[in-house]
Design an enzyme around this catalytic site. Sequence first.
Site, PDB file in Angstrom:
ATOM      1  N   SER A  23      16.902   8.176  -6.582  1.00  0.00           N
ATOM      2  CA  SER A  23      17.514   9.505  -6.451  1.00  0.00           C
ATOM      3  C   SER A  23      18.825   9.442  -5.669  1.00  0.00           C
ATOM      4  O   SER A  23      19.424  10.469  -5.385  1.00  0.00           O
ATOM      5  CB  SER A  23      16.537  10.472  -5.766  1.00  0.00           C
ATOM      6  N   ASN A 110       8.104  11.658   3.087  1.00  0.00           N
ATOM      7  CA  ASN A 110       7.691  12.972   2.584  1.00  0.00           C
ATOM      8  C   ASN A 110       8.097  14.102   3.529  1.00  0.00           C
ATOM      9  O   ASN A 110       8.585  15.141   3.086  1.00  0.00           O
ATOM     10  CB  ASN A 110       6.176  12.993   2.338  1.00  0.00           C
ATOM     11  N   HIS A 156      24.063  53.956 -21.465  1.00  0.00           N
ATOM     12  CA  HIS A 156      23.949  53.463 -22.858  1.00  0.00           C
ATOM     13  C   HIS A 156      25.311  53.054 -23.421  1.00  0.00           C
ATOM     14  O   HIS A 156      25.520  53.114 -24.630  1.00  0.00           O
ATOM     15  CB  HIS A 156      23.316  54.509 -23.779  1.00  0.00           C
ATOM     16  N   SER A 277      45.269  31.600 -26.595  1.00  0.00           N
ATOM     17  CA  SER A 277      44.612  30.960 -27.731  1.00  0.00           C
ATOM     18  C   SER A 277      45.545  29.899 -28.296  1.00  0.00           C
ATOM     19  O   SER A 277      46.766  30.059 -28.275  1.00  0.00           O
ATOM     20  CB  SER A 277      44.313  32.013 -28.793  1.00  0.00           C
ATOM     21  N   LYS A 283      46.870  36.412 -28.004  1.00  0.00           N
ATOM     22  CA  LYS A 283      45.622  36.499 -27.228  1.00  0.00           C
ATOM     23  C   LYS A 283      45.809  36.286 -25.723  1.00  0.00           C
ATOM     24  O   LYS A 283      46.596  35.476 -25.272  1.00  0.00           O
ATOM     25  CB  LYS A 283      44.608  35.457 -27.734  1.00  0.00           C
ATOM     26  N   GLU A 290      34.040  35.129 -18.651  1.00  0.00           N
ATOM     27  CA  GLU A 290      33.037  34.653 -19.615  1.00  0.00           C
ATOM     28  C   GLU A 290      32.288  33.435 -19.089  1.00  0.00           C
ATOM     29  O   GLU A 290      31.080  33.300 -19.259  1.00  0.00           O
ATOM     30  CB  GLU A 290      33.712  34.318 -20.947  1.00  0.00           C
ATOM     31  N   GLN A 322      10.780  15.266  -6.363  1.00  0.00           N
ATOM     32  CA  GLN A 322      12.148  14.741  -6.286  1.00  0.00           C
ATOM     33  C   GLN A 322      13.060  15.497  -7.259  1.00  0.00           C
ATOM     34  O   GLN A 322      14.276  15.511  -7.104  1.00  0.00           O
ATOM     35  CB  GLN A 322      12.138  13.247  -6.607  1.00  0.00           C
ATOM     36  N   LYS A 325      15.853  18.598  -6.263  1.00  0.00           N
ATOM     37  CA  LYS A 325      17.183  18.577  -5.682  1.00  0.00           C
ATOM     38  C   LYS A 325      18.323  18.832  -6.664  1.00  0.00           C
ATOM     39  O   LYS A 325      19.238  19.597  -6.355  1.00  0.00           O
ATOM     40  CB  LYS A 325      17.402  17.255  -4.940  1.00  0.00           C
TER      41      LYS A 325
HETATM   42  N1  ARG Z   1      13.334  10.602  -2.904  1.00  0.00           N
HETATM   43  C1  ARG Z   1      12.106  11.275  -2.628  1.00  0.00           C
HETATM   44  C2  ARG Z   1      12.229  12.762  -2.959  1.00  0.00           C
HETATM   45  O1  ARG Z   1      13.308  13.201  -3.184  1.00  0.00           O
HETATM   46  C3  ARG Z   1      11.777  11.116  -1.179  1.00  0.00           C
HETATM   47  C4  ARG Z   1      10.333  11.119  -0.867  1.00  0.00           C
HETATM   48  C5  ARG Z   1       9.663   9.995  -1.516  1.00  0.00           C
HETATM   49  N2  ARG Z   1       8.343   9.779  -1.047  1.00  0.00           N
HETATM   50  C6  ARG Z   1       7.502   8.966  -1.690  1.00  0.00           C
HETATM   51  N3  ARG Z   1       6.378   8.786  -1.147  1.00  0.00           N
HETATM   52  N4  ARG Z   1       7.810   8.409  -2.807  1.00  0.00           N
HETATM   53  O2  ARG Z   1      11.278  13.486  -3.031  1.00  0.00           O
END
Ligand code: ARG
Length: 459
Positions: A23, A110, A156, A277, A283, A290, A322, A325
Amino acid sequence: MSKLWGGRFTGETDSFTDHFHSSISFDRRMYKEDITGSIAHSAMLGAQGIISESDAELIGRTLKEILEDIENGKIEFDEKAEDIHMNIETILIERIGDVGKRLHTGRSRNDQVALDIRMYIKKEITAIQSLITELCKSLNNTAKENTDTIMPGYTHLQRAQPITFAHHVLAYVEMFKRDYERLSDTYKRTNIMPLGSGALAATTYPLDREMVAKALGFDSITLNSLDGVSDRDFCIELLNALSILMMHLSRFCEEIILWSSHEFKFIELDDAYSTGSSIMPQKKNPDMAELIRGKTGRVYGYLIGLLTTMKGLPLAYNKDMQEDKEGVFAAIDTVKMCLPVFTNMVKTIKVRKNNMYEAAKGGFTNATDAADWLVKQGVPFRDAHAIIGKLVLYCINNDTNLDDLSIEEYKKISPVFDESVYDAIKVEKCVEARNVPGGPSKEYIEKLILINEKYFASL
Ligand code: ARG
């Protein structure tokens, strides 16, 4: 490269697997939060005697150096180290060896990732809120300049009753004020410190969680370690708040697109916020509006995506999480791009006051006021409604409007009418007569502008 978790493995991860589950390409943007969190964690480990004070000091100092090196572009992250947490820990260990290996005592990725994303979101909420404040201030100024700009209000998408452009713009200010408050509310629930939850079942070390919370500016600590690592409600709440915000921007954009069309001609966009355009020389397209309307769709997508990711997950952490994000980051980026473009687009709009006024005069926007005039003469509202309805039909059939009918034509439909009806149905009068809290009258709108100014100053 050997993995930080490599002890129980004999084989290497497949190189494509490394790429697949890494990641770092997106969570690298949390480097500062990760390092700041680690500094607070190691300082607490030192203060609690879990590691020595001198180790804590060396870890803290080296982490600061790593932060500086990242900011100066001196560090290349490695996909094989998986994520931002292990990249930074690896670099730390490379620099200070065994001491660096003590940092992760009493911590899991974690709870670490839960901490980082909370810190990141807190920072971004504040940034987005100041963009919203900018927008609101700018809209409030636009309203100030348009308290006399009469335009038709619609239901409306049919002309309904006359209002002012200020009244219309301030409706959006109310929406954006709520968006601001929704973000403040999200912030409250994001501002809770999860470190100490460990992998899922907390830790055996005497961590001082309150100390870490205080050092990192959190209000309080999470109260259940399983929830501490597996809660992503705050991400979903953020995406929800951003989706609603985008919905508001999108509705306004839709109106800007309509108003700038040849059919409406209520506004003209500045050249800086429109495009031409490649084939049609005449235009002038409202592309920015938009695009903002279009991007709203993806922000909704990120919300639905994360809700769906979370819905089947057993407690506690699962790697599915994960996936939180990228959507959160992309939604934040999208909103942070759209808000300033939108603010400047509206700020530079040319309001074609006369066209708005002419439109307000057409389409029988004063019909309700004509009925209200009858009510004031003692006619029950339902009868008044029917009388004006007949007059409107007469006007439609004779291609005229209520203001231009002769008094004889009025009297033919009801003998109650006299000359004073003409004044009562002038669009200016219709607006001014709505001098109640929430209404379009200049007097009330000026009050609302002041209320808003005070509100923005208090933020
Ligand atoms: N890169 C992981 C995430 O974004 C971090 C936590 C990973 N923990 C694990 N036990 N694999 O969630």
